[in-house]
Design a protein around this motif. Sequence first.
Motif: not given
Lengths: 242, 200
Positions: B55-81
């Motif tokens: 996953v390549i992510v620009n944190p400025f494009s997210l409309d949610q805090p980056v930490a929240v987004f990454l935590n949700t992702l990492n709870e379920h899947i483990s992509p290289l970010i």
Amino acid sequence: MLIDQKMKMADVVLHDPTLVPVINRFGIHLGFGDQTIEEICKTHGLHVQFFVITLNAFHDKLYFPTEQLQSFKASLLIDYLQKAHRYFLEDKTPEIADLIERTLREDDVNKTTYGLIKKFFNEYREEFAKHIEREDQIIFPYVLKLEKALEAGTAEEQLLHKIQTHPIVEYEAEHEDVEAKIFDLKNIIIRYLPTPNNDALWYQILREIFTLEKELAEHARIEDLILIPKVEAMEKAIKGGN
Amino acid sequence: MGQFRNVVVIEKNYLIQAGLEAIISELPGMVFQKACMGSEKNLAHLLIKQNPDVVIVNPFSLDQPVAVFLNTLNEHISPLIFGLMDKSAPENMKSPFANLLFFSDNKLEIQKKIRNVCEPVSDEQDKKQVLSKREATILKEVVLGLTNQEIADKLFLSVHTVTTHRKNINKKLGIKTVSGLTVYALMNQLVSMDEMENKG
């Protein structure tokens, strides 16, 4: 490449022949000579912008329609999506089922193994049909009601309640399991299935499955990029208006 | 999924989306799966279902805090970010990411960064595509309709261990759904037709 209404239909199809089934769904068939998209839409009584957005959404997976979404009626879109559903249910999936059936009749294939593939695909078809039925019977009528309410300038209590409790976004994630099954089927065929002597038939099945997968992904993109944003805007307008 | 890696890009700027697609498509075994704007509703869940490898992510494009987004992702899947941003972005935007791509990186730098992180893992994983004994046992129970909890109880494992085994099974076989796993198990006689019919 972005497709626009001034282009010749023939040039567009020469550039991307996978658009043919999409064009057919609008009632346009090959043999369009030198006509532009705009001219063809006129003769067929089609909404030009809607037609062009749909072609682009199929053609380019990075395409993102923006401002023109409000320029056509939701009923137009629903009509298109229903035609696409019938294409999947009545043409595409029976075609593949038939190919699997034909493979099973070959002498040298392992009946148990191919029997499993047949069973798997039939389960998939049932599930897919259910998914489509849900859209046809619940989601689409809901969208049409929204449009009616907007046109009438007033919405019934029941509809307002539904906007609150079951907005369109809730349906967004629905495609996934159906997609996962197709993905598995490809993998099973490529990795684990013993090839019958009739290579050509086997390859045809595989090719059809890939085509189905691609067309479904495109179909899902139309729903995600066009239907859902449009319905969300309608929901918002009704909520705001009341 | 073997060697192929699916990449998702989250970036609202179309030019950058398209540029990354072009760069990624030139790398061996990398498949550009999807571009997201970052403002999608349920973005994290959408990605969890897609289960990309990168996953390549620009944190400025997210409309949610980056930490929240990454935590949700990492709870379920483990992509290289990878974080994607300007080199001059503030430290607190960079720190959530182990890997960073900058807008000022040239093509070779970007490709090198992605390859460095992605390649070492794939060799090791590809060597052992056959199911281990434990995995075969768990596969059988899954196919017979047991839940992760029931499997854990039966085999004296933690639910977490069962989940990990299941993820590995899916990865090794390239099959995600229970009905797909059933076809595989029956084809390879890991479970018999009789057992399937008696599962109740």
